[in-house]
Design an enzyme around this catalytic site. Sequence first.
Site, short mmCIF file in Angstrom:
data_model
loop_
_atom_site.label_atom_id
_atom_site.label_comp_id
_atom_site.label_asym_id
_atom_site.label_seq_id
_atom_site.Cartn_x
_atom_site.Cartn_y
_atom_site.Cartn_z
N TYR A 1 -4.49 3.52 7.84
CA TYR A 1 -5.81 2.92 8.02
C TYR A 1 -6.42 3.39 9.34
CZ TYR A 1 -3.48 -0.03 4.60
OH TYR A 1 -2.78 -0.48 3.54
N SER B 1 0.80 -1.24 0.00
CA SER B 1 0.00 0.00 0.00
C SER B 1 0.82 1.28 0.00
CB SER B 1 -0.94 0.03 1.21
OG SER B 1 -1.87 -1.00 1.11
N VAL C 1 1.17 -3.56 3.89
CA VAL C 1 1.13 -4.84 4.61
C VAL C 1 2.37 -5.68 4.39
CG1 VAL C 1 -1.38 -5.09 4.78
CG2 VAL C 1 -0.17 -5.97 2.78
#
Lengths: 308, 308, 308, 308
Positions: free
Chosen positions: B242, B63, B260
Amino acid sequence: MDLQAIADDIVRDLAPRLGEGKVADYIPELAKVEPEQLGIAISTVDGTTYQAGDAQTIFSVQSISKAFMLTLALGKVGETIWRRVGREPSGTAFNSIVQLEHEHGIPRNPFINAGAIVVTDIVLSGHRPREAIGEFLRFMHYVADDDSLYIDEKVARSEQRTGYRNYALANFMRGFDNLKHPVDHVLGVYFHQCALAMNCVQLSHAGLFLANRGTNPLTGFSVVSPRRARRINAIMLTCGHYDGSGDFAFRVGLPGKSGVGGGILAVAPGKASIAVWSPALDETGNSLLGGVALEMLAARTGWSVFGT
Amino acid sequence: MDLQAIADDIVRDLAPRLGEGKVADYIPELAKVEPEQLGIAISTVDGTTYQAGDAQTIFSVQSISKAFMLTLALGKVGETIWRRVGREPSGTAFNSIVQLEHEHGIPRNPFINAGAIVVTDIVLSGHRPREAIGEFLRFMHYVADDDSLYIDEKVARSEQRTGYRNYALANFMRGFDNLKHPVDHVLGVYFHQCALAMNCVQLSHAGLFLANRGTNPLTGFSVVSPRRARRINAIMLTCGHYDGSGDFAFRVGLPGKSGVGGGILAVAPGKASIAVWSPALDETGNSLLGGVALEMLAARTGWSVFGT
Amino acid sequence: MDLQAIADDIVRDLAPRLGEGKVADYIPELAKVEPEQLGIAISTVDGTTYQAGDAQTIFSVQSISKAFMLTLALGKVGETIWRRVGREPSGTAFNSIVQLEHEHGIPRNPFINAGAIVVTDIVLSGHRPREAIGEFLRFMHYVADDDSLYIDEKVARSEQRTGYRNYALANFMRGFDNLKHPVDHVLGVYFHQCALAMNCVQLSHAGLFLANRGTNPLTGFSVVSPRRARRINAIMLTCGHYDGSGDFAFRVGLPGKSGVGGGILAVAPGKASIAVWSPALDETGNSLLGGVALEMLAARTGWSVFGT
Amino acid sequence: MDLQAIADDIVRDLAPRLGEGKVADYIPELAKVEPEQLGIAISTVDGTTYQAGDAQTIFSVQSISKAFMLTLALGKVGETIWRRVGREPSGTAFNSIVQLEHEHGIPRNPFINAGAIVVTDIVLSGHRPREAIGEFLRFMHYVADDDSLYIDEKVARSEQRTGYRNYALANFMRGFDNLKHPVDHVLGVYFHQCALAMNCVQLSHAGLFLANRGTNPLTGFSVVSPRRARRINAIMLTCGHYDGSGDFAFRVGLPGKSGVGGGILAVAPGKASIAVWSPALDETGNSLLGGVALEMLAARTGWSVFGT
């Protein structure tokens, strides 16, 4: 950089837009405020204050007080506060109860209503409600270096009579044992601290410690450690404008805390504390022209925490 | 300030904690990575790079690439991008679909999966999937000043085979007409840009333009305007981790984007671009020791956007 | 009780209201249907069928087929089906994905889209898609005692091209391992069984076994045990009309299953199977005049499972 | 059919399972109840009552009273009640507040707490709280034909002291103006009607009018019209067991209303009113063995609204 000229220009440039947005109407006393007002005050860390427009008109700070209550609560219980309240943006409206049910009575952050009610419960520890209100007011006198600050009883009572949503939030958290005092006591203090009356000049003074490593440069009083000042700024940046926090960070680039009374306190670390006020709100419940004024100020001064 | 010593110390201090957390297992290829690794690279705006630990080990940026794809998309369509994706923290997990239903197919921000899929759809405009992947890779070569960067096909295919949740998100948005290309094309590009392989040194180079007013000091190439660099940093700060973004801002105080794969890119505006990598994740899906390393670095350097 | 007169009266009484409601437009083929139509067919357990209005016009049964697919799946795997799908009303729209995320990929009941997709996955076991479609069609021929029933390929393909939400649901559940076959296979079968074409007379025949202890009185064929018939009726009553199920039970008082094609199958246990059809829908996605027609029928016949 | 033998058999068959489940502990007074009890009473529409086990032990009916309060409120304001409360299953727990926020203060149905609080507000119209409680108690004396029924003040006060969640729900709805009286008044009445004390025999008598077209066959008193009796039964079937309503309909096949005191009232239209009681609950908050007992009864008598 001529900050006085910048402030004057902003007030003048925004004059044609006065009236845009909508004054909060869910607290009857606030609904009476004349919307076409705009004030701005800039207090720099060297001790100078610049003001323009309605910078000396008193308004109800409402949720801006949440930043000061958090400061007070951190002083009392330190980082243990995070056992009872999170520090994540909520992704929902300031008075949403949905998140509380999904996360078992732990509010997402201290700047939504539910979180501030928990913070109030902490400040209330060992006190009667009246004493806690007194302590908060004295703390505001201290950080603003101004003993004339007062709580508007009429606003407090107006909200006490109509604040059903806050009663719902408080009872809900009490059901999860995340309030330790009777709901009426906690909300009594909560409604009073929201009803603090200030003008932009006073508010910009009160926020100076956050711009100056925890110390008020006007008085030399150390309010918090530099580290704690940074951390309060961080929460203001990620959570200070409810579900408009991301947008405020994007457009203004400074930590800030807004209130439904139309005020916003913004912090330019190492530079200044800025207070703006204009009563009409945008759809996320933040001062519409206050936000625009800060966006202009950030653009014209180059102040941003995200780079020059 | 001896940045080399600080980097070395952090790697040494954290050695006993290697193994804490949990390597992402939902992408089979990533699950194979040895967890007990930690790298750090610091590239300052004056052009020096400091490195320690496994700073030259290649990993999957996942990401983190969302920050570069956003930069690319903004270059293509400018601020019109915000008609199709928001810029508010989500208050939910990286792959949640709940928000999308409540908000009619408009993702909350470009750094959750749904938002990055929309960004990919924008980058894909006027291209075939293969060309869009090529454009992205050339852009990475350019910002990192390193033509050796490559996309790991094995990782891309591994995710393509198992990325049901991303197929769900993409189809869901297509149903709201917020994807303009076939789902398979968009996700083909999406999985490839996630599968970009880099090491900490390369990643810290690639992020330098965000720390230096939009210009890479190593090459002198202007990637974006200073204003856009600030804005990308703002979104990284509020949305880059997030549902752990608030916590990262609180603890580290710098804009950052995690993946991740265990990497994090952090930006200290005006000072440095920092890349850390350690594969095991915390419960919000962010590198556990990577976050701790950055917290140490921020504390030891005094770098924070929220004050000194 | 003159059922023919009752059926005729209902069609006549509702003639002035033809055109109320809105034809489903998200499946292009269905959007073309002329809205001002109303048919009704009543098949009693003694083997007589009464019809009125457009009772012989073919329409797309859409979700009504979910009741028959459930019957087929129960025949294959029995009560183990409830490990993969619940039997509670959803409290949300027919195509909501929110519940799926909160409940980890287990749909609330077999009559919302997600649940029917799981049921389809079960029917698909051990088959190729084409075979499963064939099995379903043969089953319909059997229960309706009518080999002329067919699947409208144009409708199936129309939905296949535009059914993004169903692709989202299926991929989402596949991510939770609650689909065992490739999404394309499952949805291929799903879209075909939805595209079954029937008229009211045929549909009322097909539902007779549910009114007659599991046995079709026209043929004497036993389709399910009496207990299973009761249980399917129970699920139709609590879940058969999406988020309008409570209202249908309140107004009509009979188990029923609706489809976005405008059809409704209702069951008066021990008395009759009733099919109505009128293409324009109410806001919960159920046939507006179809529901009103059944309300009239229940009132005029005294049929209700909740008392006389 | 020997109903006495069936009742005796059920009590005997379930004796080994006494103790399964968990007594509600959130109301302190209820937590004290001995869990290993089971009573059953069956009153048929011809006026005979069969009983077995602890059928004469008094328990707190709790939410079962919601069915009677709804009957009372419908008598007062008729179908206008549906402007303020829905009639759809909730898909959530009995005390959830999430739905209320999403649906702007209108509870989904009268049998979740929020809905019953609105119903109480309606019953309270034109009364003082004490009078409304009196009216409810007189109504219960009337429908049960038993003047010995009483409200357990200790239970009422226990819930009043600890019912934070209900205070949250009530304040929340008051904020949406869906309560017309002060929260304390409404909840005062609400907690008292919940605290009604009955045994199975009395409860089965009280429910007889729902099984007998609105008229109590023991007294000949007409309580509601046949149509209203059917409609109350419909709501009991779709909403009477909170988020276990679908399962109860599937397993038992009769309209029913449960309470956290462990009681369940079930209605076999045209046949009988059945009351069961066993204090330990399943995970949806419904009497575990009570539900099993009714499942056995339905299987052994063949009573089901869904067919024979």
